[in-house]
Structures are given as C-alpha cells and as structure tokens.
Design a protein around this motif. Structure first.
Motif: not given
Ligand code: FES
Length: 168
Positions: A114, A111, A93-95, A129
């Motif tokens: 992962g 987050c 989710a892009g963290c 991920p």
C-alpha cells in the motif's frame, strides 16, 4: 489503563525507534524521512508514560519544505505548514507503514505494498488500503511536538465512542 489511551491534547511526541525510545522528538531533527513516534502523557502519579500499550498508537512524523504540504492535508493541524503527524497503522490490515525506498517523500506499507502520500493528507496512491492514514493535529512547544487535538479521522479498529471511553 493510561498506556493504552489514544493520544490526548498535551501529550508530547517521543521517538519510537529502539535506539532513541522515549526521547522527545526535536523539531530540528525532523526531515522528509519518516520518524516513528509514540505519544507520551502522564500516569496517575504524574510520571511520564509512553502510550505504547496499544500498538495502534504508533505515529509517523515528517517535515517538508514550505509549500510542499498541500490539501487534503489539514494545514491548520500542522506546525507552520511544514511538520505533520499521521497514524502509522496501515488502513488495510494494520502493518506499520515505512518510507518508500523508491520514491522519496512517500510512504509504502511492507505488507501488501500500500502506498500513501504524506504531503497530500496521506491519501492512498497505490495498493489495497481503503482509506488515508489519519492525521493527528500537532503544535509546537519550544523544540517539542505536542498533540493539539484528537485524530481528524478514527484510526482504530474500534469505534470513536470506544476510544473516547479509554480516556481517563
Ligand atoms: Fe498495509 Fe496491507 S497492511 S497494504
């Protein structure tokens, strides 16, 4: 605009941490600890320009002892089989992914936990991920790290054609 461009060949990797932001990363200061980086290119006037207009451009750089980086890392895209750069944007989710406090030499996403193995092509070794972190081919110029080619996989939330269209 050029600060939102993805890294392009010839860009220099510079520190992203607040205390050293914009300083070129030197080979001699790298270790198994994650160093967060931005690509730096030139603006239209030829002045240095950090490409931080797109947060998806953030990178993670490591140096491992010889022999520890192994496939699926693309060793030809590393410096001497020791220094490697990846997208630092979690494929879940892009963290921004960090060092794993519990496991030296591995990465963990704050987050949803992962986990990635940067010695093995940043393959996913735990958590949600869906894909490895994309490797960015780099080369050495003097003491500095320079982008050699585009990412070996697309790390952006838009298509390859779209990120190519951002290149000026
Ligand atoms: Fe990294 Fe969810 S954003 S594990």
């Amino acid at each position: 605009t050029r600060d939102k461009m993805p890294p392009v060949p010839g860009d220099i990797l510079v520190h992203a941490s607040a205390s050293k932001e914009g300083q070129p990363i030197k080979i001699s200061e790298l270790s198994e600890q994650l160093v967060r980086a931005w690509p730096m290119g030139k603006d239209k006037e030829g002045k240095n320009l950090i490409r931080k207009g797109d947060p998806n451009n953030v990178l993670a750089v490591f140096r491992f002892p010889q022999g520890q980086l192994v496939p699926p890392t693309n060793l030809e895209a590393t410096i001497s089989g020791e220094i490697v750069a990846y997208s630092d944007v979690c494929t879940h989710a892009g963290c921004s992914v960090s060092d794993d406090d519990q496991q030296e030499g591995q990465m963990k996403c704050p987050c949803h936990s992962g986990q990635y193995d940067p010695k093995r092509g940043c393959k996913v070794i735990g958590g949600p991920p869906p894909r490895p972190l994309a490797q960015l081919p780099i080369k050495q110029e003097g003491e500095q790290l320079v982008v050699a080619e585009f990412f070996l996989a697309n790390p952006y939330p838009f298509t390859e054609a779209e990120w190519e269209a951002r290149i000026e």
